[in-house]
Design an enzyme around this catalytic site. Structure first.
Site, PDB file in Angstrom:
ATOM      1  N   SER A 168      -3.268  -3.423  -9.999  1.00  0.00           N
ATOM      2  CA  SER A 168      -2.393  -2.819  -8.979  1.00  0.00           C
ATOM      3  C   SER A 168      -1.197  -2.218  -9.699  1.00  0.00           C
ATOM      4  O   SER A 168      -0.876  -2.633 -10.819  1.00  0.00           O
ATOM      5  CB  SER A 168      -1.897  -3.911  -8.021  1.00  0.00           C
ATOM      6  OG  SER A 168      -0.799  -3.454  -7.257  1.00  0.00           O
TER       7      SER A 168
ATOM      8  N   TYR B  74       1.354 -12.233  -5.403  1.00  0.00           N
ATOM      9  CA  TYR B  74       0.505 -11.079  -5.704  1.00  0.00           C
ATOM     10  C   TYR B  74       0.956 -10.413  -7.011  1.00  0.00           C
ATOM     11  O   TYR B  74       0.146 -10.145  -7.910  1.00  0.00           O
ATOM     12  CB  TYR B  74       0.586 -10.093  -4.539  1.00  0.00           C
ATOM     13  CG  TYR B  74      -0.342  -8.897  -4.657  1.00  0.00           C
ATOM     14  CD1 TYR B  74      -1.695  -9.007  -4.330  1.00  0.00           C
ATOM     15  CD2 TYR B  74       0.130  -7.659  -5.074  1.00  0.00           C
ATOM     16  CE1 TYR B  74      -2.549  -7.912  -4.430  1.00  0.00           C
ATOM     17  CE2 TYR B  74      -0.711  -6.559  -5.170  1.00  0.00           C
ATOM     18  CZ  TYR B  74      -2.049  -6.680  -4.848  1.00  0.00           C
ATOM     19  OH  TYR B  74      -2.889  -5.599  -4.943  1.00  0.00           O
TER      20      TYR B  74
HETATM   21  P1  NAI Z   1     -10.033  -4.951   0.864  1.00  0.00           P
HETATM   22  O1  NAI Z   1      -9.362  -6.048   1.630  1.00  0.00           O
HETATM   23  O2  NAI Z   1     -10.870  -3.971   1.574  1.00  0.00           O
HETATM   24  O3  NAI Z   1     -10.926  -5.571  -0.312  1.00  0.00           O
HETATM   25  C1  NAI Z   1     -10.764  -6.835  -0.861  1.00  0.00           C
HETATM   26  C2  NAI Z   1     -12.124  -7.480  -0.908  1.00  0.00           C
HETATM   27  O4  NAI Z   1     -12.037  -8.726  -1.621  1.00  0.00           O
HETATM   28  C3  NAI Z   1     -12.667  -7.815   0.492  1.00  0.00           C
HETATM   29  O5  NAI Z   1     -14.001  -7.362   0.600  1.00  0.00           O
HETATM   30  C4  NAI Z   1     -12.604  -9.325   0.541  1.00  0.00           C
HETATM   31  O6  NAI Z   1     -13.595  -9.940   1.329  1.00  0.00           O
HETATM   32  C5  NAI Z   1     -12.815  -9.661  -0.913  1.00  0.00           C
HETATM   33  N1  NAI Z   1     -12.370 -11.018  -1.250  1.00  0.00           N
HETATM   34  C6  NAI Z   1     -11.242 -11.653  -0.882  1.00  0.00           C
HETATM   35  N2  NAI Z   1     -11.225 -12.898  -1.377  1.00  0.00           N
HETATM   36  C7  NAI Z   1     -12.384 -13.045  -2.063  1.00  0.00           C
HETATM   37  C8  NAI Z   1     -12.955 -14.121  -2.795  1.00  0.00           C
HETATM   38  N3  NAI Z   1     -12.329 -15.292  -2.943  1.00  0.00           N
HETATM   39  N4  NAI Z   1     -14.170 -13.923  -3.359  1.00  0.00           N
HETATM   40  C9  NAI Z   1     -14.830 -12.750  -3.235  1.00  0.00           C
HETATM   41  N5  NAI Z   1     -14.325 -11.708  -2.553  1.00  0.00           N
HETATM   42  C10 NAI Z   1     -13.121 -11.857  -1.979  1.00  0.00           C
HETATM   43  O7  NAI Z   1      -8.861  -4.220   0.082  1.00  0.00           O
HETATM   44  P2  NAI Z   1      -8.911  -3.196  -1.146  1.00  0.00           P
HETATM   45  O8  NAI Z   1      -7.709  -2.382  -1.041  1.00  0.00           O
HETATM   46  O9  NAI Z   1     -10.216  -2.526  -1.227  1.00  0.00           O
HETATM   47  O10 NAI Z   1      -8.702  -4.165  -2.406  1.00  0.00           O
HETATM   48  C11 NAI Z   1      -9.522  -4.145  -3.553  1.00  0.00           C
HETATM   49  C12 NAI Z   1      -8.656  -4.470  -4.768  1.00  0.00           C
HETATM   50  O11 NAI Z   1      -7.730  -3.421  -4.958  1.00  0.00           O
HETATM   51  C13 NAI Z   1      -7.849  -5.757  -4.643  1.00  0.00           C
HETATM   52  O12 NAI Z   1      -7.877  -6.460  -5.870  1.00  0.00           O
HETATM   53  C14 NAI Z   1      -6.450  -5.241  -4.345  1.00  0.00           C
HETATM   54  O13 NAI Z   1      -5.451  -6.139  -4.773  1.00  0.00           O
HETATM   55  C15 NAI Z   1      -6.448  -3.966  -5.173  1.00  0.00           C
HETATM   56  N6  NAI Z   1      -5.441  -2.998  -4.791  1.00  0.00           N
HETATM   57  C16 NAI Z   1      -5.476  -2.360  -3.570  1.00  0.00           C
HETATM   58  C17 NAI Z   1      -4.498  -1.446  -3.238  1.00  0.00           C
HETATM   59  C18 NAI Z   1      -4.481  -0.716  -1.936  1.00  0.00           C
HETATM   60  O14 NAI Z   1      -3.475  -0.059  -1.644  1.00  0.00           O
HETATM   61  N7  NAI Z   1      -5.521  -0.774  -1.125  1.00  0.00           N
HETATM   62  C19 NAI Z   1      -3.408  -1.129  -4.178  1.00  0.00           C
HETATM   63  C20 NAI Z   1      -3.481  -1.851  -5.412  1.00  0.00           C
HETATM   64  C21 NAI Z   1      -4.455  -2.738  -5.702  1.00  0.00           C
END
Ligand code: NAI
Length: 261
Positions: free
Chosen positions: A145, A158
């Site tokens: 991130s 975070y």
């Molecule tokens: P999202 O909420 O759609 O995806 C996160 C995914 O991780 C979900 O599918 C969730 O079920 C899964 N997850 C959560 N806990 C888990 C566990 N213990 N085991 C397996 N899966 C688990 O959100 P997004 O944005 O797609 O996030 C993906 C990555 O990108 C994350 O690491 C987030 O921190 C990072 N990120 C996202 C940003 C944004 O603005 N959307 C910005 C910077 C980083």
């Protein structure tokens, strides 16, 4: 297209939604065989498999919690049993929640650290072990991130987890470079995914975020996925130990954009 990705086996964690889903789709379109880890059944992981297969690609799903050692080991075993290899591992799963730090519970702290940092460590460890055992010059990509760089009040767990992923990645990159295993981070800025759904549904909050982005708009998951495809491919063969920031300029002090200060 990155033709060298054809037939490569990839695991992507937390890939039923958001950025992970976009990476899974993109890598499948590049010809990879994709293992999609999902966390919750209600995220409908079958839908993305169907989409990929309809487009002529290969994908399989496995449920699991990235913070659990046995689950992560099972992802790698599943990739081996299903597709016979593991060439690329994307640590994407992540969680966040907003809490003033004086009220941050140990439970919230541990959930975020265990998922974002320990989960990434376990994924890197198991992927590297497999690649070393099978003499594979693979690519490990962690979705960190901009908060591996920018401090974030009310989200200190975070920020601590993503800051940890930065030095984890850099240390592992050094350790595994002689074996030809590349380890890199992608640091997204604000991307339109379920993690931000609540925030971006409030027009005022959304506008506030847009003001922090020099390029002027919130990014799409596909714009992160194209960077993951690059880092996975041979086009990035000399890239290791680095963070590819995908943020529309957010980390470049947008407060100074008007030339004041
Ligand atoms: P999202 O909420 O759609 O995806 C996160 C995914 O991780 C979900 O599918 C969730 O079920 C899964 N997850 C959560 N806990 C888990 C566990 N213990 N085991 C397996 N899966 C688990 O959100 P997004 O944005 O797609 O996030 C993906 C990555 O990108 C994350 O690491 C987030 O921190 C990072 N990120 C996202 C940003 C944004 O603005 N959307 C910005 C910077 C980083």
């Amino acid at each position: 297209m990155y033709t060298d990705l054809t037939g490569k086996v990839v695991i992507i964690t937390g890939a039923a939604t958001g950025i992970g889903k976009a990476i899974a789709t993109r890598l499948a379109n590049e010809g990879c065989k994709v293992v999609i880890n999902y966390f919750k059944k209600e995220e409908n992981p079958e839908a993305i498999v169907k989409e990929i297969e309809q487009a002529g690609g290969h994908a399989s799903i496995i449920q699991g919690d990235v913070s659990k050692e046995e689950d992560v080991k099972a992802f790698v075993q599943f990739a081996h049993d299903t597709y016979g290899s593991l060439d690329i591992y994307v640590n994407n799963a992540g969680v966040e929640n907003e809490v003033p730090s004086e009220n941050l519970s140990i439970e919230d702290w541990q959930t975020v650290i265990n998922t974002n940092l320990t989960g990434t460590f376990l994924g890197c460890r198991e992927a590297a072990k497999y690649m070393l055992d099978h003499n594979i010059k693979g690519s490990i990509i962690n979705i960190s991130s901009v908060h591996e760089i920018i401090p974030w009040p009310h989200f200190v767990h975070y920020a601590a987890s993503k800051g940890g992923v930065k030095l984890l990645m850099e240390s592992l990159a050094l350790e595994f470079a002689p074996d030809g295993i590349r380890v890199n981070n992608i640091a997204p800025g604000a991307i339109d995914t379920p993690i931000n759904a609540e925030k971006f549904s409030d027009p005022e909050k959304k506008k506030g975020v847009e003001k922090l982005i020099p390029i002027g708009y919130i990014g799409e998951p596909e714009q992160v996925a194209s960077c993951a495809a690059f880092l996975a491919s041979e086009q990035a063969s000399y890239v290791t130990g680095t963070t590819l920031v995908v943020d529309g300029g957010m980390t470049k002090y947008p407060g100074f954009q008007a030339g004041k200060g």
